[in-house]
Structures are given as C-alpha cells and as structure tokens.
Motif scaffolding. Structure first.
Motif, PDB file in Angstrom:
ATOM      1  N   ASP A 162       0.812  -1.208   0.000  1.00 48.36           N
ATOM      2  CA  ASP A 162       0.000   0.000   0.000  1.00 48.36           C
ATOM      3  C   ASP A 162       0.845   1.256   0.000  1.00 48.36           C
ATOM      4  OD1 ASP A 162      -2.342  -1.403   0.021  1.00 48.36           O
ATOM      5  OD2 ASP A 162      -2.546  -1.387   2.208  1.00 48.36           O
ATOM      6  N   PRO A 211       1.567   4.557   1.854  1.00 50.56           N
ATOM      7  CA  PRO A 211       1.397   4.711   3.299  1.00 50.56           C
ATOM      8  C   PRO A 211       0.067   5.359   3.694  1.00 50.56           C
ATOM      9  CG  PRO A 211       3.562   5.481   2.606  1.00 50.56           C
ATOM     10  CD  PRO A 211       2.816   5.138   1.357  1.00 50.56           C
ATOM     11  N   ARG A 212      -0.497   6.141   2.796  1.00 51.71           N
ATOM     12  CA  ARG A 212      -1.739   6.827   3.168  1.00 51.71           C
ATOM     13  C   ARG A 212      -2.993   6.220   2.557  1.00 51.71           C
ATOM     14  NH1 ARG A 212      -1.063  12.550   1.591  1.00 51.71           N
ATOM     15  NH2 ARG A 212       0.706  11.897   0.344  1.00 51.71           N
ATOM     16  N   TRP A 213      -2.848   5.337   1.588  1.00 54.23           N
ATOM     17  CA  TRP A 213      -4.057   4.694   1.057  1.00 54.23           C
ATOM     18  C   TRP A 213      -3.736   3.309   0.508  1.00 54.23           C
ATOM     19  CZ3 TRP A 213      -2.506   9.551  -1.051  1.00 54.23           C
ATOM     20  CH2 TRP A 213      -1.810   9.482  -2.258  1.00 54.23           C
ATOM     21  N   SER A 214      -4.799   2.523   0.343  1.00 53.46           N
ATOM     22  CA  SER A 214      -4.650   1.149  -0.149  1.00 53.46           C
ATOM     23  C   SER A 214      -4.395   1.158  -1.657  1.00 53.46           C
ATOM     24  CB  SER A 214      -5.932   0.385   0.150  1.00 53.46           C
ATOM     25  OG  SER A 214      -5.965  -0.805  -0.610  1.00 53.46           O
TER      26      SER A 214
END
Lengths: 314, 214
Positions: free
Chosen positions: A267, A269-272
């Motif tokens: 992912d 780091p902030r979204w899938s």
C-alpha cells in the motif's frame, strides 16, 4: 437503472483554440514528415500510422475525451483539469532530446528525425495511477530499447535518467510560489527495465501526435509501473552508473519509491493500492476492480525483480 | 446565554437586514443539489465519484469555517450573524454526512472490510472519521431543547469540540493530497487564524487580572 441521456456540449469539452491550433501546427509538421517516411519506407501517408502490437490489451479503451482532460502534469497545475487548460502554452516544435552520459554516441536528436527514423507501433496499455484510478490508452510510440541500442551505452551504464523540459515562462506550475516538486521533473529506470520490450517512448495517442497535456512531444510509458514514472515532455536522457534521483521519490521517499511497480500488496502509506477505479466505467456509480500485480504485466516483467523484496524496493 | 437576549450589548451593532433562517438552509443546500444533479447527468468530468466526494468534503469544511467566523466577525467588526450560526454549523454536519456517505456507498461500495481497514490503517481516514464522530453530538444538541436540558455552560463546553473538528477537517484535507499543493494549506491557515484568534483572546483575558494587582 440509470439511463444516461446525451448532454449538450459543455464549454469544458470544447478544445481551447490555442490547443487545437498547436495541434494543427503539429499535424502539418507530422504530415510532412510522414510523407517523407512514406517515400522512403513505402508506408501510407497517415500522420501517425502505427503497426499493431501483440503487447496491446483488448480491453475497452478509455475515451479520448477522458484521456485528454483528466491529467496529472503538475508543471501546469495540480488540478486534473489544469493541464488541458494550460498546457497549450508549451512550444513543442522544434524539439531536441539530448542524450548524454555513459554512451558511445552522445547526441542531440531532433524529434522529427527521431520519429522519422523509428518504426511506430500502437500500444494499447493499461495505465494505473498511484492515486487509485486507471485508464486504457492507445499510445503510439516505439520501444525505448531501439533508441538505447542506437546510442550504444557503455558497460558502466546501469541506469537511465530522464528529465522534463524546464520552461517557467511556458509552464505556470514552475512559477508557483508553492513549488509542488523540486523541478525539473526527473525519472529513472534500471537499464534492463529501460530496454524491456514493453517500455516505450510515446509520441502519440489515438492515432495522433500527443496533446500537450499528455506529455507532448515525447514521453515515457512503462505500463507495469505507476503513472508518475511516465515522465512527460522529455528533453534529456542520461545513461548513468548510480540510481538517479527521481522527482516524487525526492519529495516523499517513504511514499514513492524508485521502482514504483504497480503492486496491490504494497500500500501507499496513506491509502490502499488493492483496488482501482477504471475511468469512464460506471460514472458516479463506478465499481472498484482489483489491481493486478505489475498492473497485469507480471508474466512479462516479474523476472526483472526475481529475488527482490518488493516491500523494500517499492 | 444563547438567543437574542444577549445581543443588544453596548457595542453598536452593524445592522444587517434579517433573513429567515430557512433561507440559509435553502441556499446552503444548493451546492449539494447541483453536484448530485451534475453527477447523475455525467457532468462531473472523468472521475465523477471522486469529484463529488471531494466537493462535498470541501463544502463541509467551508461551512465549518463560516461557523467559526461568526464570533470574530461580531467581536472585531461588530457584524452580528449569531442567529445564523446554528444553521451554518448544521450545514457543515450535513455536508460531512454526505461526504462520508459518498465515501462509504459510492467510493467503497459498502465494502465494510475495506472501510474498516481504511479507518484503522489510514491516518487521514482515521482523522476524517473522528472529525465526523465529533460533529455528531454537536449536531444532535444544536436545538433549543438541548440547551435548556444541558444548561448553557455545559452546552457551551461541549460545543467547544468544534475547534477540534475544524483542526481535524483541515488536517484530513492536507493528508489526502500528494505533496503540498496550496489549496489545503490555505484552508488550514484560515482555520489556524480563526482558532488562533480565540487562543490569543482567552490568554489575554486570563493575563489581565495579573496586570492590575490590588
């Protein structure tokens, strides 16, 4: 069920004058050169005639309207609509690409000469943006490997570095008081990635020369990597020994790696990155589809990374 | 302390023609109706769901900012819009709710596993969700009955949570974009100014007694 009625033409759908004028100017040039090509190679005289390729997908194409109006090209602004609005100011002719570094034949290639001496192919590729959306785009271009061969890289060359043109007077994003990236935009590939048959330099899409917002006059397309690797409006290609600095990696190294291979298991780091929205599919009621390993090109490219920890080299 | 009784103070108020509060709601919902209308007619560009989702969130933040602007407007410029504050605050809540519903229904297709993972693993979604959760009790108590039941002081204390919500909303916006584009920073600056104003004022008030010893 939602029945969509054809709507009236919106002002936003009308190609701005400067863009279609510059396109025409381009076409005039391209027509001239394809005529030369036709004379020397006996091809038909279409502006960007291109051979079909077995590497093309048969998935449904994203509409030309969407491909040319929804762009990330931060040199012209951070809004998706900005490039289509402002990229017309970039002068793409004449254009030279400087090839330097660890090569036997460093040179400055005139773009028209480059196109004339290349065998163009249509490559219909999936394009997966790191933001979680995707398109299917019919590019016209030639394998980067063709160019690499021509300039004869030295044995010490391990990477290829690319640089976008840096013209603040023609690119409003470069004049912004909040520089979004450390300009000019830079990208890079390992040499074996650069010469992979899927990697192309695109000079057109939908059978025409590239619109400015898509990276005219020449851009990189690496379909198994996130879209930001596809550096636009290339002005310099350098062959180097060490892994080159790249714009997004420099901006946020923990979020954008050098490799940036499409990988649903790693992912952002902030979204899938597990799923994506295919642009033009379903409108407001878009259904997410699973993102494929290497954007569905695993069969062709997985070998490039055997033995590598893709969590570490994201 | 709420209501009109507190208003006729010593300061000469800037007199604005009063409009019915219902008009604030009607005008406030115009962007939402317009967005849905355009969305259903496929006029929100290449990525309409994302456009709708972001626009609704932005309107929630704008109404939150408008709500927070009421007090400084009154204290600094003697512009009294207090009677519209509840409507603005509730509009912020309604837009946040629409934003959340768009995310859950249209963006994630009610995939609860994905939504749950997002809330736990993605700080910007964690913050966005927490911000919404904070807004819920504020919306539920935005009526005269609640003020009466709770008492003015307790009600005011609870509603100070709106400061936390504003910080959360601004942060949520900054965290969702790539790099540092100006727009989210501009909104964050406005929120910081509105909250900073209150902080400076309350510090000044607390410091005052010390400055004049008996």
């Amino acid at each position: 069920m939602l029945i969509r009625r054809p709507s009236a033409i919106l002002p936003s759908e009308i190609t701005p004058r400067e863009i279609y004028l510059s396109r025409r100017q381009w076409m005039a040039g391209a027509a001239g050169l394809s005529l030369t090509a036709a004379l020397t190679k006996g091809l038909e005289a279409a502006p960007l005639s291109a051979a079909k390729s077995p590497f093309s997908t048969d998935e449904k194409l994203t509409s030309r309207e969407d491909v040319t109006s929804y762009n990330n090209y931060y040199e012209f602004g951070v809004d998706k609509a900005d490039p289509a609005k402002y990229a017309g100011s970039l002068k793409t002719s004449p254009w030279t690409v400087t090839i330097d570094g660890l090569v036997g034949k460093p040179q400055e290639i005139d773009l028209e000469d480059l196109i004339r001496s290349s065998t163009l192919e249509e490559r219909i590729y999936r394009m997966r943006c790191v933001e979680g959306w995707s398109m299917v785009i019919p590019w016209v271009g030639f394998p980067l490997a063709d160019l690499v061969k021509r300039v004869e890289p030295l044995g010490s060359a391990k990477y290829v570095a690319f640089e976008t043109v840096n013209r603040p007077s023609e690119m409003p994003g470069l004049r912004s008081v909040f520089p979004v990236l450390d300009w000019p935009y830079r990208e890079g590939l390992r040499l074996d990635e650069a010469v992979h048959p899927l990697t192309i330099l695109a000079v057109g899409l939908y059978g025409e020369t590239l619109p400015n917002q898509n990276g005219a006059p020449i851009r990189l397309v690496v379909p198994w990597k996130y879209g930001f690797k596809g550096i636009k409006s290339i002005t310099r290609i350098s062959f180097v020994e060490k892994q080159p600095e790249t714009a997004w990696n420099k901006q946020a190294p923990n979020e954008y790696g050098f490799y940036a291979n499409v990988n649903p298991n790693v992912d952002h780091p902030r979204w899938s990155q597990a799923t994506e929205r295919r642009i033009g599919e379903g409108g407001l009621f878009v259904k997410r589809r699973p993102t494929l390993m290497f954007n569905g090109y695993a069969e062709q490219v997985a070998g490039l990374y055997s033995g590598m920890d893709l969590r570490k080299f994201y | 302390m709420a209501g009109r009784a507190a208003v006729p103070g010593t300061k000469k108020g800037f007199s604005l023609p009063q409009v019915p509060k219902i008009l604030v709601y009607v005008v406030g919902f115009v962007p939402a109706v317009w967005l849905f209308y355009q969305g259903v007619n496929d006029r929100l560009g290449a990525d309409p769901m994302r456009y709708l989702e972001q626009a609704l969130g932005l309107w929630a933040l704008r109404f939150l900012i408008a709500t927070l602007a009421i007090t400084p407007l009154r204290q600094l410029f003697s512009v009294n819009l207090l009677r519209y504050r509840r409507a603005l605050g509730l509009l912020a809540f309604y837009y946040a709710l629409l934003h959340l519903l768009t995310y859950m229904v249209l963006d994630q297709g009610l995939d609860w596993a994905a939504i749950g993972a997002d809330i736990v693993k993605r700080p910007y979604i964690t913050i966005g969700m927490a911000t919404f959760v904070i807004l819920v009790p504020l919306a539920l108590t935005s009526n005269n009955g609640a003020i009466r039941r709770m008492g003015g002081q307790a009600w005011a204390r609870l509603h100070r949570l709106v400061y936390v919500a504003a910080i959360g909303a601004a942060l949520h916006f900054i965290l969702v974009v790539k790099s540092w584009p100006p727009e989210p920073l501009v909104y964050a600056t406005i929120v910081a100014a509105l909250l900073g104003y209150r902080l400076v004022r309350s510090l000044g008030r607390r410091a005052e007694p010390r400055r004049r010893p008996a």
